[in-house]
Design a protein around this motif. Sequence first.
Motif, PDB file in Angstrom:
ATOM      1  N   PRO A 100      32.916  43.023  35.470  1.00  9.11           N
ATOM      2  CA  PRO A 100      34.328  42.520  35.804  1.00  9.11           C
ATOM      3  C   PRO A 100      34.987  42.840  35.802  1.00  9.11           C
ATOM      4  CG  PRO A 100      32.273  42.738  33.922  1.00  9.11           C
ATOM      5  CD  PRO A 100      31.988  43.714  34.692  1.00  9.11           C
ATOM      6  N   TYR A 101      36.742  41.425  37.175  1.00 10.99           N
ATOM      7  CA  TYR A 101      37.505  42.563  37.711  1.00 10.99           C
ATOM      8  C   TYR A 101      38.983  41.606  37.623  1.00 10.99           C
ATOM      9  CZ  TYR A 101      36.194  40.656  41.946  1.00 10.99           C
ATOM     10  OH  TYR A 101      35.648  39.429  42.844  1.00 10.99           O
ATOM     11  N   VAL A 102      38.849  40.396  36.795  1.00 11.23           N
ATOM     12  CA  VAL A 102      39.899  39.737  36.586  1.00 11.23           C
ATOM     13  C   VAL A 102      41.216  39.578  36.518  1.00 11.23           C
ATOM     14  CG1 VAL A 102      39.794  37.165  36.575  1.00 11.23           C
ATOM     15  CG2 VAL A 102      37.666  37.503  37.195  1.00 11.23           C
ATOM     16  N   PRO A 103      41.887  40.259  36.386  1.00 13.39           N
ATOM     17  CA  PRO A 103      42.980  40.308  35.909  1.00 13.39           C
ATOM     18  C   PRO A 103      43.550  39.371  34.864  1.00 13.39           C
ATOM     19  CG  PRO A 103      44.093  40.576  38.669  1.00 13.39           C
ATOM     20  CD  PRO A 103      42.470  39.979  38.132  1.00 13.39           C
ATOM     21  N   PRO A 104      44.557  39.567  33.643  1.00  8.70           N
ATOM     22  CA  PRO A 104      44.678  38.648  32.707  1.00  8.70           C
ATOM     23  C   PRO A 104      45.386  37.257  33.096  1.00  8.70           C
ATOM     24  CG  PRO A 104      45.301  40.542  32.098  1.00  8.70           C
ATOM     25  CD  PRO A 104      44.483  40.829  33.436  1.00  8.70           C
ATOM     26  N   GLY A 105      44.640  36.480  32.929  1.00  5.13           N
ATOM     27  CA  GLY A 105      45.506  34.792  33.221  1.00  5.13           C
ATOM     28  C   GLY A 105      45.131  34.075  34.403  1.00  5.13           C
ATOM     29  N   PRO A 123      46.183  45.457  31.730  1.00  8.96           N
ATOM     30  CA  PRO A 123      47.303  44.552  32.542  1.00  8.96           C
ATOM     31  C   PRO A 123      46.169  44.024  34.106  1.00  8.96           C
ATOM     32  CG  PRO A 123      47.897  47.320  32.967  1.00  8.96           C
ATOM     33  CD  PRO A 123      47.151  47.221  32.087  1.00  8.96           C
ATOM     34  N   ASP A 124      45.905  45.350  34.614  1.00 10.78           N
ATOM     35  CA  ASP A 124      45.736  45.192  36.370  1.00 10.78           C
ATOM     36  C   ASP A 124      43.904  44.271  36.549  1.00 10.78           C
ATOM     37  OD1 ASP A 124      44.928  46.776  36.010  1.00 10.78           O
ATOM     38  OD2 ASP A 124      45.500  48.677  37.891  1.00 10.78           O
ATOM     39  N   GLY A 125      43.542  44.488  35.293  1.00  8.16           N
ATOM     40  CA  GLY A 125      41.947  44.311  35.466  1.00  8.16           C
ATOM     41  C   GLY A 125      40.843  45.151  36.201  1.00  8.16           C
ATOM     42  N   THR A 126      42.265  46.589  36.236  1.00  7.89           N
ATOM     43  CA  THR A 126      41.077  47.703  36.893  1.00  7.89           C
ATOM     44  C   THR A 126      40.864  48.368  35.679  1.00  7.89           C
ATOM     45  OG1 THR A 126      42.785  49.605  36.965  1.00  7.89           O
ATOM     46  CG2 THR A 126      42.045  47.440  39.127  1.00  7.89           C
ATOM     47  N   GLU A 127      39.574  48.257  34.909  1.00  8.14           N
ATOM     48  CA  GLU A 127      39.987  49.278  33.307  1.00  8.14           C
ATOM     49  C   GLU A 127      38.455  49.220  33.686  1.00  8.14           C
ATOM     50  OE1 GLU A 127      38.980  49.722  28.378  1.00  8.14           O
ATOM     51  OE2 GLU A 127      40.909  48.578  29.246  1.00  8.14           O
ATOM     52  N   ILE A 128      37.448  48.009  33.682  1.00 10.28           N
ATOM     53  CA  ILE A 128      35.721  48.448  34.247  1.00 10.28           C
ATOM     54  C   ILE A 128      35.614  48.740  35.188  1.00 10.28           C
ATOM     55  CG2 ILE A 128      33.504  47.272  33.711  1.00 10.28           C
ATOM     56  CD1 ILE A 128      35.086  45.311  31.741  1.00 10.28           C
ATOM     57  N   LEU A 180      26.659  56.596  48.120  1.00 10.60           N
ATOM     58  CA  LEU A 180      27.577  55.821  48.734  1.00 10.60           C
ATOM     59  C   LEU A 180      27.550  55.050  47.379  1.00 10.60           C
ATOM     60  CD1 LEU A 180      28.478  53.264  50.619  1.00 10.60           C
ATOM     61  CD2 LEU A 180      26.242  52.243  51.140  1.00 10.60           C
ATOM     62  N   LEU A 181      29.480  54.764  47.352  1.00 10.79           N
ATOM     63  CA  LEU A 181      28.882  53.230  46.172  1.00 10.79           C
ATOM     64  C   LEU A 181      29.501  52.669  47.145  1.00 10.79           C
ATOM     65  CD1 LEU A 181      30.801  52.747  43.326  1.00 10.79           C
ATOM     66  CD2 LEU A 181      32.771  53.816  43.953  1.00 10.79           C
ATOM     67  N   VAL A 182      29.636  51.289  47.059  1.00  8.20           N
ATOM     68  CA  VAL A 182      29.745  49.814  46.870  1.00  8.20           C
ATOM     69  C   VAL A 182      30.451  48.543  45.509  1.00  8.20           C
ATOM     70  CG1 VAL A 182      29.690  47.970  48.543  1.00  8.20           C
ATOM     71  CG2 VAL A 182      28.140  50.230  48.686  1.00  8.20           C
ATOM     72  N   LEU A 183      31.843  48.911  45.915  1.00  4.45           N
ATOM     73  CA  LEU A 183      32.533  48.442  44.435  1.00  4.45           C
ATOM     74  C   LEU A 183      33.351  46.707  45.035  1.00  4.45           C
ATOM     75  CD1 LEU A 183      32.961  48.562  41.659  1.00  4.45           C
ATOM     76  CD2 LEU A 183      35.419  49.525  42.467  1.00  4.45           C
ATOM     77  N   GLU A 184      32.925  45.682  44.548  1.00  2.42           N
ATOM     78  CA  GLU A 184      33.835  44.680  44.824  1.00  2.42           C
ATOM     79  C   GLU A 184      35.027  45.224  43.658  1.00  2.42           C
ATOM     80  OE1 GLU A 184      32.751  39.814  44.239  1.00  2.42           O
ATOM     81  OE2 GLU A 184      31.794  40.569  45.487  1.00  2.42           O
ATOM     82  N   HIS A 185      36.089  43.738  44.256  1.00  4.21           N
ATOM     83  CA  HIS A 185      37.408  43.940  43.401  1.00  4.21           C
ATOM     84  C   HIS A 185      38.056  42.719  43.693  1.00  4.21           C
ATOM     85  CE1 HIS A 185      39.545  45.474  46.813  1.00  4.21           C
ATOM     86  NE2 HIS A 185      38.382  46.827  46.888  1.00  4.21           N
ATOM     87  N   ALA A 186      38.873  42.824  43.001  1.00  2.00           N
ATOM     88  CA  ALA A 186      40.670  41.637  43.111  1.00  2.00           C
ATOM     89  C   ALA A 186      41.241  41.974  44.200  1.00  2.00           C
ATOM     90  CB  ALA A 186      41.279  41.480  42.012  1.00  2.00           C
ATOM     91  N   GLU A 187      41.919  41.238  45.014  1.00  2.90           N
ATOM     92  CA  GLU A 187      42.279  41.133  46.705  1.00  2.90           C
ATOM     93  C   GLU A 187      43.815  42.674  46.191  1.00  2.90           C
ATOM     94  OE1 GLU A 187      44.997  39.070  49.647  1.00  2.90           O
ATOM     95  OE2 GLU A 187      44.577  37.591  48.010  1.00  2.90           O
ATOM     96  N   ALA A 188      44.112  42.550  44.993  1.00  5.56           N
ATOM     97  CA  ALA A 188      45.176  43.688  45.360  1.00  5.56           C
ATOM     98  C   ALA A 188      44.022  44.586  44.121  1.00  5.56           C
ATOM     99  CB  ALA A 188      46.443  43.372  43.855  1.00  5.56           C
ATOM    100  N   GLN A 189      43.710  45.329  44.090  1.00  6.60           N
ATOM    101  CA  GLN A 189      42.935  46.391  43.696  1.00  6.60           C
ATOM    102  C   GLN A 189      42.804  47.769  43.964  1.00  6.60           C
ATOM    103  OE1 GLN A 189      39.679  44.224  40.930  1.00  6.60           O
ATOM    104  NE2 GLN A 189      41.185  43.865  39.124  1.00  6.60           N
TER     105      GLN A 189
END
Length: 320
Positions: free
Chosen positions: A228-233, A253-258, A275-284
Amino acid sequence: MAAGSTESAGPEHTAPAHKGPAHADPGPTADALLREGAAALAGSASPAADAALLLAHAWDRTGAQLARARLMGESVAPRTARVYRELLTARAGGAPVQHLTGRAPFRRLTLPVGPGVFVPRPETELLVDAVLARTSAAPVAVDLCAGSGAIGLALATEAPGARVLGIERSEAALEWARRARAEHADELAAAGSRLLLAQGDATQAAEVAGLVQRELGQRPQVVVSNPPYVPPGAASAEVTASDPAAALWGGGPDGTEIPRRIIATAAALLAPGGLLVLEHAEAQGPALRHAAHALGFGGAATHSDYTGRDRYTTAHRMES
Protein backbone atom coordinates in the motif's frame (compact mmCIF):
# COMPACT_ATOMS: atom_id res chain seq x y z
CA MET A 1 -67.09 -19.78 -72.06
CA ALA A 2 -68.40 -23.22 -72.95
CA ALA A 3 -71.01 -24.75 -70.73
CA GLY A 4 -69.55 -27.15 -68.29
CA SER A 5 -66.10 -25.52 -68.40
CA THR A 6 -64.04 -26.02 -65.31
CA GLU A 7 -62.35 -22.63 -65.63
CA SER A 8 -63.25 -20.08 -63.04
CA ALA A 9 -65.18 -17.08 -64.11
CA GLY A 10 -63.55 -14.98 -61.41
CA PRO A 11 -60.09 -13.45 -61.32
CA GLU A 12 -57.09 -15.72 -61.55
CA HIS A 13 -56.58 -17.56 -58.25
CA THR A 14 -53.13 -17.94 -56.80
CA ALA A 15 -52.56 -20.31 -53.92
CA PRO A 16 -50.93 -18.66 -50.90
CA ALA A 17 -47.21 -19.27 -50.55
CA HIS A 18 -46.22 -21.81 -47.95
CA LYS A 19 -45.11 -20.10 -44.75
CA GLY A 20 -42.20 -21.80 -43.04
CA PRO A 21 -41.16 -21.22 -39.42
CA ALA A 22 -40.25 -17.63 -38.60
CA HIS A 23 -36.51 -16.96 -38.65
CA ALA A 24 -35.03 -16.28 -35.24
CA ASP A 25 -33.48 -12.87 -34.68
CA PRO A 26 -29.76 -13.34 -35.44
CA GLY A 27 -28.91 -10.56 -33.03
CA PRO A 28 -26.52 -7.62 -33.46
CA THR A 29 -23.07 -8.10 -34.88
CA ALA A 30 -20.00 -8.23 -32.69
CA ASP A 31 -18.77 -5.03 -34.32
CA ALA A 32 -22.02 -3.19 -33.55
CA LEU A 33 -21.92 -4.31 -29.92
CA LEU A 34 -18.31 -3.29 -29.49
CA ARG A 35 -19.00 0.17 -30.92
CA GLU A 36 -22.06 0.45 -28.67
CA GLY A 37 -19.99 -0.58 -25.67
CA ALA A 38 -17.19 1.89 -26.37
CA ALA A 39 -19.77 4.68 -26.60
CA ALA A 40 -21.46 3.58 -23.37
CA LEU A 41 -18.12 3.55 -21.54
CA ALA A 42 -16.78 6.78 -23.00
CA GLY A 43 -16.15 8.10 -19.49
CA SER A 44 -13.76 5.28 -18.55
CA ALA A 45 -10.01 5.29 -19.12
CA SER A 46 -10.12 2.54 -21.78
CA PRO A 47 -13.65 2.25 -23.19
CA ALA A 48 -12.86 0.12 -26.25
CA ALA A 49 -10.67 -2.31 -24.30
CA ASP A 50 -13.23 -2.59 -21.51
CA ALA A 51 -16.03 -3.25 -24.00
CA ALA A 52 -14.00 -5.98 -25.68
CA LEU A 53 -13.20 -7.70 -22.38
CA LEU A 54 -16.85 -7.65 -21.35
CA LEU A 55 -18.16 -8.97 -24.66
CA ALA A 56 -15.53 -11.72 -24.73
CA HIS A 57 -16.62 -12.70 -21.22
CA ALA A 58 -20.36 -12.64 -21.98
CA TRP A 59 -19.82 -14.57 -25.22
CA ASP A 60 -17.26 -17.00 -23.76
CA ARG A 61 -14.68 -16.10 -26.40
CA THR A 62 -10.99 -15.37 -26.19
CA GLY A 63 -9.72 -11.99 -27.29
CA ALA A 64 -8.44 -13.51 -30.55
CA GLN A 65 -11.77 -15.23 -31.21
CA LEU A 66 -13.63 -11.99 -30.59
CA ALA A 67 -11.37 -10.09 -32.99
CA ARG A 68 -12.03 -12.69 -35.70
CA ALA A 69 -15.77 -12.60 -35.07
CA ARG A 70 -15.73 -8.84 -35.49
CA LEU A 71 -13.75 -9.08 -38.71
CA MET A 72 -16.08 -11.73 -40.14
CA GLY A 73 -19.23 -9.83 -39.21
CA GLU A 74 -20.54 -12.54 -36.88
CA SER A 75 -23.81 -11.99 -35.04
CA VAL A 76 -24.21 -12.33 -31.31
CA ALA A 77 -27.26 -14.11 -29.92
CA PRO A 78 -29.80 -11.74 -28.33
CA ARG A 79 -29.44 -13.42 -24.95
CA THR A 80 -25.67 -12.91 -24.97
CA ALA A 81 -26.17 -9.32 -26.08
CA ARG A 82 -28.48 -8.74 -23.10
CA VAL A 83 -25.89 -10.12 -20.67
CA TYR A 84 -23.24 -7.92 -22.28
CA ARG A 85 -25.38 -4.81 -21.93
CA GLU A 86 -25.98 -5.59 -18.27
CA LEU A 87 -22.21 -5.79 -17.82
CA LEU A 88 -21.80 -2.46 -19.62
CA THR A 89 -24.29 -0.87 -17.22
CA ALA A 90 -22.41 -2.23 -14.22
CA ARG A 91 -19.08 -1.03 -15.63
CA ALA A 92 -20.48 2.41 -16.36
CA GLY A 93 -21.60 2.48 -12.72
CA GLY A 94 -18.02 2.03 -11.55
CA ALA A 95 -17.63 -1.73 -11.16
CA PRO A 96 -14.12 -2.84 -12.22
CA VAL A 97 -13.97 -4.91 -15.39
CA GLN A 98 -11.97 -7.53 -13.50
CA HIS A 99 -14.68 -7.94 -10.85
CA LEU A 100 -17.32 -8.32 -13.57
CA THR A 101 -15.35 -11.00 -15.39
CA GLY A 102 -13.75 -12.50 -12.28
CA ARG A 103 -10.40 -12.52 -14.10
CA ALA A 104 -7.35 -10.26 -14.31
CA PRO A 105 -4.52 -10.66 -16.85
CA PHE A 106 -0.99 -10.45 -15.49
CA ARG A 107 1.96 -11.18 -17.77
CA ARG A 108 1.43 -14.76 -19.05
CA LEU A 109 -1.22 -15.51 -16.45
CA THR A 110 -4.91 -14.92 -15.93
CA LEU A 111 -5.76 -14.66 -12.24
CA PRO A 112 -9.04 -15.05 -10.35
CA VAL A 113 -10.00 -11.82 -8.60
CA GLY A 114 -12.99 -10.35 -6.83
CA PRO A 115 -14.07 -8.43 -3.74
CA GLY A 116 -11.46 -8.50 -1.00
CA VAL A 117 -8.34 -8.44 -3.16
CA PHE A 118 -6.45 -5.68 -4.95
CA VAL A 119 -6.71 -6.08 -8.72
CA PRO A 120 -3.18 -6.31 -10.20
CA ARG A 121 -2.25 -3.49 -12.58
CA PRO A 122 -0.14 -3.70 -15.74
CA GLU A 123 2.63 -1.51 -14.31
CA THR A 124 3.29 -4.07 -11.56
CA GLU A 125 4.39 -6.53 -14.26
CA LEU A 126 7.59 -4.48 -14.50
CA LEU A 127 8.64 -5.61 -11.02
CA VAL A 128 8.84 -9.18 -12.32
CA ASP A 129 11.04 -8.03 -15.21
CA ALA A 130 13.32 -6.27 -12.72
CA VAL A 131 13.74 -9.43 -10.65
CA LEU A 132 14.32 -11.70 -13.64
CA ALA A 133 16.92 -9.32 -15.08
CA ARG A 134 18.90 -9.01 -11.86
CA THR A 135 18.93 -12.54 -10.41
CA SER A 136 20.41 -15.88 -11.31
CA ALA A 137 18.46 -19.00 -12.19
CA ALA A 138 16.20 -20.63 -9.60
CA PRO A 139 15.87 -17.58 -7.32
CA VAL A 140 14.65 -17.75 -3.75
CA ALA A 141 12.31 -14.80 -3.27
CA VAL A 142 9.84 -13.30 -0.83
CA ASP A 143 6.83 -11.35 -2.08
CA LEU A 144 5.67 -9.01 0.68
CA CYS A 145 2.04 -7.80 0.58
CA ALA A 146 1.36 -10.60 -1.89
CA GLY A 147 -2.33 -9.80 -2.46
CA SER A 148 -3.68 -11.84 -5.38
CA GLY A 149 -0.36 -13.68 -5.67
CA ALA A 150 0.33 -12.08 -9.06
CA ILE A 151 3.99 -11.21 -8.56
CA GLY A 152 4.95 -14.41 -6.77
CA LEU A 153 3.11 -16.63 -9.22
CA ALA A 154 4.61 -14.86 -12.23
CA LEU A 155 8.12 -15.24 -10.79
CA ALA A 156 7.58 -18.89 -9.96
CA THR A 157 6.24 -19.77 -13.41
CA GLU A 158 8.81 -17.73 -15.37
CA ALA A 159 11.96 -18.58 -13.41
CA PRO A 160 12.51 -22.36 -13.51
CA GLY A 161 13.28 -23.87 -10.15
CA ALA A 162 12.25 -20.77 -8.21
CA ARG A 163 11.07 -20.90 -4.64
CA VAL A 164 8.83 -17.98 -3.78
CA LEU A 165 7.12 -17.20 -0.47
CA GLY A 166 4.16 -14.83 -0.64
CA ILE A 167 3.24 -13.15 2.65
CA GLU A 168 -0.12 -11.41 2.98
CA ARG A 169 -1.96 -10.12 6.06
CA SER A 170 -5.51 -10.28 4.67
CA GLU A 171 -7.10 -13.71 4.80
CA ALA A 172 -9.55 -12.70 2.06
CA ALA A 173 -6.72 -11.73 -0.28
CA LEU A 174 -4.75 -14.82 0.66
CA GLU A 175 -7.66 -17.01 -0.37
CA TRP A 176 -7.61 -15.44 -3.84
CA ALA A 177 -3.86 -16.15 -4.03
CA ARG A 178 -4.49 -19.78 -3.10
CA ARG A 179 -7.06 -20.05 -5.89
CA ALA A 180 -4.60 -18.57 -8.37
CA ARG A 181 -1.92 -21.03 -7.31
CA ALA A 182 -4.32 -23.95 -7.70
CA GLU A 183 -5.40 -22.78 -11.16
CA HIS A 184 -1.79 -22.56 -12.33
CA ALA A 185 -0.51 -25.74 -10.70
CA ASP A 186 0.42 -27.20 -14.09
CA GLU A 187 2.57 -24.17 -14.99
CA LEU A 188 4.31 -24.34 -11.61
CA ALA A 189 5.01 -28.04 -12.10
CA ALA A 190 6.33 -27.45 -15.61
CA ALA A 191 8.73 -24.82 -14.28
CA GLY A 192 9.82 -27.02 -11.38
CA SER A 193 9.01 -24.12 -9.07
CA ARG A 194 7.15 -23.68 -5.80
CA LEU A 195 4.92 -20.86 -4.60
CA LEU A 196 4.42 -20.92 -0.84
CA LEU A 197 1.81 -18.70 0.82
CA ALA A 198 1.64 -17.58 4.44
CA GLN A 199 -0.43 -15.13 6.44
CA GLY A 200 1.56 -12.44 8.17
CA ASP A 201 2.15 -8.73 8.57
CA ALA A 202 4.85 -7.66 6.11
CA THR A 203 5.67 -4.58 8.18
CA GLN A 204 6.76 -6.70 11.16
CA ALA A 205 10.31 -7.79 10.45
CA ALA A 206 10.61 -10.35 13.25
CA GLU A 207 7.32 -12.01 12.33
CA VAL A 208 8.29 -12.20 8.67
CA ALA A 209 11.75 -13.56 9.48
CA GLY A 210 10.10 -16.38 11.40
CA LEU A 211 7.84 -17.21 8.46
CA VAL A 212 10.79 -17.17 6.06
CA GLN A 213 12.81 -19.50 8.26
CA ARG A 214 9.85 -21.87 8.63
CA GLU A 215 8.87 -21.94 4.95
CA LEU A 216 12.14 -21.43 3.10
CA GLY A 217 14.81 -22.36 5.64
CA GLN A 218 17.22 -19.76 4.27
CA ARG A 219 17.61 -16.08 3.53
CA PRO A 220 16.02 -15.01 0.25
CA GLN A 221 18.00 -13.56 -2.64
CA VAL A 222 15.12 -11.23 -3.48
CA VAL A 223 12.44 -9.26 -1.67
CA VAL A 224 9.82 -7.82 -4.00
CA SER A 225 6.76 -5.85 -2.94
CA ASN A 226 3.83 -3.85 -4.22
CA PRO A 227 2.74 -2.49 -0.83
CA PRO A 228 0.00 0.00 0.00
CA TYR A 229 1.47 3.38 -0.95
CA VAL A 230 -1.35 5.71 -2.04
CA PRO A 231 -1.06 9.13 -0.35
CA PRO A 232 -4.13 10.56 1.39
CA GLY A 233 -6.81 11.60 -1.09
CA ALA A 234 -4.89 10.46 -4.16
CA ALA A 235 -7.09 7.52 -5.22
CA SER A 236 -10.12 7.88 -7.50
CA ALA A 237 -13.63 7.14 -6.29
CA GLU A 238 -13.73 4.06 -8.52
CA VAL A 239 -10.56 2.66 -6.96
CA THR A 240 -11.64 3.32 -3.37
CA ALA A 241 -15.03 1.72 -4.06
CA SER A 242 -13.57 -1.50 -5.46
CA ASP A 243 -10.13 -2.19 -4.00
CA PRO A 244 -9.66 -2.96 -0.28
CA ALA A 245 -8.65 0.13 1.72
CA ALA A 246 -5.88 -1.86 3.42
CA ALA A 247 -4.27 -2.43 0.02
CA LEU A 248 -4.31 1.25 -0.93
CA TRP A 249 -3.31 3.72 1.76
CA GLY A 250 0.40 3.88 2.52
CA GLY A 251 0.08 5.88 5.72
CA GLY A 252 1.59 9.16 6.76
CA PRO A 253 1.23 12.50 4.97
CA ASP A 254 2.95 11.24 1.80
CA GLY A 255 1.91 7.58 1.74
CA THR A 256 5.40 6.24 2.49
CA GLU A 257 4.91 4.92 6.03
CA ILE A 258 4.21 1.33 4.97
CA PRO A 259 6.78 1.30 2.12
CA ARG A 260 9.44 2.43 4.61
CA ARG A 261 8.51 -0.46 6.90
CA ILE A 262 8.73 -2.85 3.96
CA ILE A 263 12.27 -1.62 3.30
CA ALA A 264 13.13 -2.27 6.95
CA THR A 265 11.71 -5.80 6.71
CA ALA A 266 13.69 -6.43 3.54
CA ALA A 267 16.87 -5.22 5.27
CA ALA A 268 16.31 -7.78 8.01
CA LEU A 269 15.69 -10.63 5.55
CA LEU A 270 18.24 -10.19 2.80
CA ALA A 271 21.82 -11.37 2.90
CA PRO A 272 24.47 -8.96 1.59
CA GLY A 273 23.99 -8.52 -2.13
CA GLY A 274 20.31 -9.35 -1.94
CA LEU A 275 17.90 -7.46 -4.19
CA LEU A 276 14.97 -5.25 -3.17
CA VAL A 277 12.34 -4.31 -5.76
CA LEU A 278 9.64 -1.97 -4.42
CA GLU A 279 6.69 -0.38 -6.23
CA HIS A 280 5.59 3.11 -5.18
CA ALA A 281 3.83 6.29 -6.28
CA GLU A 282 5.37 8.69 -8.77
CA ALA A 283 6.56 11.27 -6.24
CA GLN A 284 7.90 8.82 -3.63
CA GLY A 285 11.15 7.73 -5.28
CA PRO A 286 13.52 10.23 -3.60
CA ALA A 287 12.17 9.57 -0.10
CA LEU A 288 12.30 5.80 -0.51
CA ARG A 289 15.80 5.82 -2.03
CA HIS A 290 16.92 7.82 1.01
CA ALA A 291 15.20 5.33 3.33
CA ALA A 292 16.86 2.40 1.56
CA HIS A 293 20.32 3.95 1.89
CA ALA A 294 19.70 4.66 5.58
CA LEU A 295 18.78 1.01 6.15
CA GLY A 296 21.88 -0.50 4.57
CA PHE A 297 21.04 -0.65 0.87
CA GLY A 298 23.25 0.64 -1.90
CA GLY A 299 22.76 1.54 -5.53
CA ALA A 300 19.15 2.58 -5.05
CA ALA A 301 17.64 3.60 -8.39
CA THR A 302 14.10 4.52 -9.40
CA HIS A 303 12.61 3.27 -12.66
CA SER A 304 9.66 4.41 -14.75
CA ASP A 305 6.54 2.56 -15.88
CA TYR A 306 4.96 2.28 -19.33
CA THR A 307 3.77 5.89 -19.16
CA GLY A 308 7.14 7.33 -18.13
CA ARG A 309 6.13 7.88 -14.50
CA ASP A 310 8.46 6.83 -11.68
CA ARG A 311 7.02 3.54 -10.48
CA TYR A 312 9.51 1.31 -8.64
CA THR A 313 12.89 1.39 -6.94
CA THR A 314 15.61 -1.26 -6.88
CA ALA A 315 18.47 -1.52 -4.40
CA HIS A 316 20.97 -4.11 -3.12
CA ARG A 317 21.68 -4.98 0.50
CA MET A 318 25.16 -3.87 1.45
CA GLU A 319 27.59 -5.63 3.80
CA SER A 320 26.47 -5.31 7.40
